[in-house]
Scaffold this motif. Structure first.
Motif, PDB file in Angstrom:
ATOM      1  N   ARG A 131       0.825  -1.209   0.000  1.00 36.25           N
ATOM      2  CA  ARG A 131       0.000   0.000   0.000  1.00 36.25           C
ATOM      3  C   ARG A 131       0.863   1.264   0.000  1.00 36.25           C
ATOM      4  NH1 ARG A 131      -4.499  -1.723   4.480  1.00 36.25           N
ATOM      5  NH2 ARG A 131      -2.643  -1.667   5.773  1.00 36.25           N
ATOM      6  N   MET A 132       2.057   1.159  -0.583  1.00 34.59           N
ATOM      7  CA  MET A 132       2.945   2.318  -0.601  1.00 34.59           C
ATOM      8  C   MET A 132       2.397   3.440  -1.471  1.00 34.59           C
ATOM      9  SD  MET A 132       5.610   3.584   0.806  1.00 34.59           S
ATOM     10  CE  MET A 132       6.807   2.392   1.429  1.00 34.59           C
ATOM     11  N   ASN A 133       1.577   3.099  -2.482  1.00 32.39           N
ATOM     12  CA  ASN A 133       0.955   4.162  -3.278  1.00 32.39           C
ATOM     13  C   ASN A 133       0.063   5.048  -2.420  1.00 32.39           C
ATOM     14  OD1 ASN A 133       2.220   3.041  -5.466  1.00 32.39           O
ATOM     15  ND2 ASN A 133       0.370   2.422  -6.547  1.00 32.39           N
ATOM     16  N   GLU A 134      -0.645   4.443  -1.476  1.00 32.43           N
ATOM     17  CA  GLU A 134      -1.504   5.222  -0.590  1.00 32.43           C
ATOM     18  C   GLU A 134      -0.676   6.150   0.285  1.00 32.43           C
ATOM     19  OE1 GLU A 134      -4.277   2.720   1.547  1.00 32.43           O
ATOM     20  OE2 GLU A 134      -4.290   1.283  -0.111  1.00 32.43           O
ATOM     21  N   VAL A 135       0.447   5.645   0.791  1.00 33.41           N
ATOM     22  CA  VAL A 135       1.342   6.468   1.604  1.00 33.41           C
ATOM     23  C   VAL A 135       1.925   7.599   0.761  1.00 33.41           C
ATOM     24  CG1 VAL A 135       3.464   6.439   2.977  1.00 33.41           C
ATOM     25  CG2 VAL A 135       1.878   4.501   3.079  1.00 33.41           C
TER      26      VAL A 135
END
Length: 393
Positions: A162-166
């Motif tokens: 979920r690094m895109n969300e971060v």
């Protein structure tokens, strides 16, 4: 007396199955001569003797079984596995098959872009994905390079971490280089090869080249480029920190190993089982970068001692003031967090030990493989550490 299990080359079984040669694949699983297998064993006597195949998608892809043929092959393979091999298979970490995790898709916010690009140099060619957050309007943004683990893909890794969300929350560019099957059949970064542990050679040159290509296309401030990875990708991230300390400002290693922990396949398995021979390898660069490490203390794939060795390798000074704290996530996972600070009080080493956790990205999403949603959010903690520990000029 129990009959010994046959030695089976599972990579060859997989290759034969993907090529539609089920007779030979089944014979190998049974431990018999493929040439002696009866013709037409791929299909039942009352069914069509044809194979449903999906054509390859991309340079490194292969023909794969689909439809009823895939289901029939899975059933035959399950019946043909000896009980001992079934037990061995069931002990493997829970990973989704190639492409399975990609069906969920990583998060892409409205107005953001998730681009597919390719970089080529003398060492070869690698595809990569680049997340550009919706807030990008030309102003400088930090960059995190994320290196996936074995059997994973950039989309799988992005979905699981979920690094895109971060990145969307903080305004960060995120690159996901893709290891190719032609370089490693399991899509592992070759962190254990001597040629892939050196600056301007092999895979380090490809990852650095991808990073520099992004720096040439986007306004990323000096000192605001970071690298992180999981498992083989975590070991590769440690390699990048050691070989390119002028390019990366901080490193994140999740369930990985120190740079130089192995020099070939045999020593790689030894390091994974019990750490680098003789203790932590020496620093190649002579400069320890700020480093954050996550590792489960029940990891049976990469021994937790490797986390200690990553921290030891990154420590630039003999002794640093260190604080230790403990906590429990809302889901009930206990953890221990050690933070070492420099003379200015800046956190430069951070080690998270996840009690009861195995070989999986802490706090990740089940939309990707090798994730443990019960743990602390490694992606957010890494982003926080990067932006605070190495804020740049």
């Amino acid at each position: 007396m129990t009959k010994p299990l046959p030695t089976v080359d599972m990579f060859e079984v997989t290759r034969l199955t993907r090529a539609g040669r089920l007779t030979e694949a089944m014979a190998m699983l049974r431990g018999t001569d493929p040439a002696a297998a009866p013709a037409g064993a791929e299909a039942p006597a009352d069914g069509p003797r044809t194979l449903d195949l999906t054509p390859p998608d991309g340079d490194d892809a292969v023909w794969t079984l689909s439809g009823a043929t895939a289901r029939r092959a899975a059933g035959l393979a399950e019946k043909s596995l000896p009980e001992g091999m079934k037990a061995w298979r069931d002990r493997l970490p829970p990973a989704l098959g190639d492409g399975d995790a990609d069906r969920y898709g990583p998060a892409v916010a409205p107005g953001a872009r998730f681009e597919t690009r390719t970089f080529t140099n003398e060492a070869g060619s690698r595809a990569y994905r680049l997340y550009v957050p919706s807030r990008f309007r030309g102003a400088p943004l930090p960059l995190i390079v994320m290196l996936h683990g074995c059997t994973q893909s950039p989309d799988d890794f992005a979905a699981g971490t979920r690094m895109n969300e971060v990145a969307e929350e903080h305004g960060i560019l995120v690159a996901y280089p893709a290891q190719s099957k032609s370089a490693n059949a399991s899509k592992c970064w070759n962190w254990f090869n001597g040629a892939d542990q050196q600056r301007d050679r092999g895979e380090p040159s490809l990852i650095a080249g991808i990073t520099r290509e992004i720096l040439a296309a986007f306004p990323v401030p000096a000192g605001r480029v970071y690298v992180a990875g999981l498992s083989a990708g975590g070991a590769a991230a440690a390699v990048m920190g050691e070989t390119y300390p002028d390019l990366f400002a901080a490193v994140g290693v999740h369930s990985g190993l120190a740079c130089g922990a192995a020099s070939d396949v045999a020593s790689a398995f030894g390091a994974m089982r019990g750490g680098a021979s003789g203790g932590s390898p020496r620093r190649a660069s002579g400069k320890g970068l700020p480093t954050i490490v996550f590792h489960g203390d029940r990891d049976s794939t990469v021994n937790p001692v490797n986390a200690d060795q990553v921290i030891a390798q990154a420590q630039a000074e003999a002794a640093l003031p260190t604080t230790v704290s403990q906590g429990t996530t809302p889901a009930g996972m206990r953890f221990t967090r050690k933070v070492a600070t420099d003379a200015a009080g800046r956190a430069v080493l951070e080690q998270w030990t996840l009690h009861g956790a195995g070989h999986a990205w802490s706090g990740g999403s089940p939309a990707g493989s090798y994730t443990d949603p019960n743990g602390p959010d490694a992606s957010r903690e890494m982003a926080r550490f990067f932006l605070q520990a190495a804020p740049g000029a």
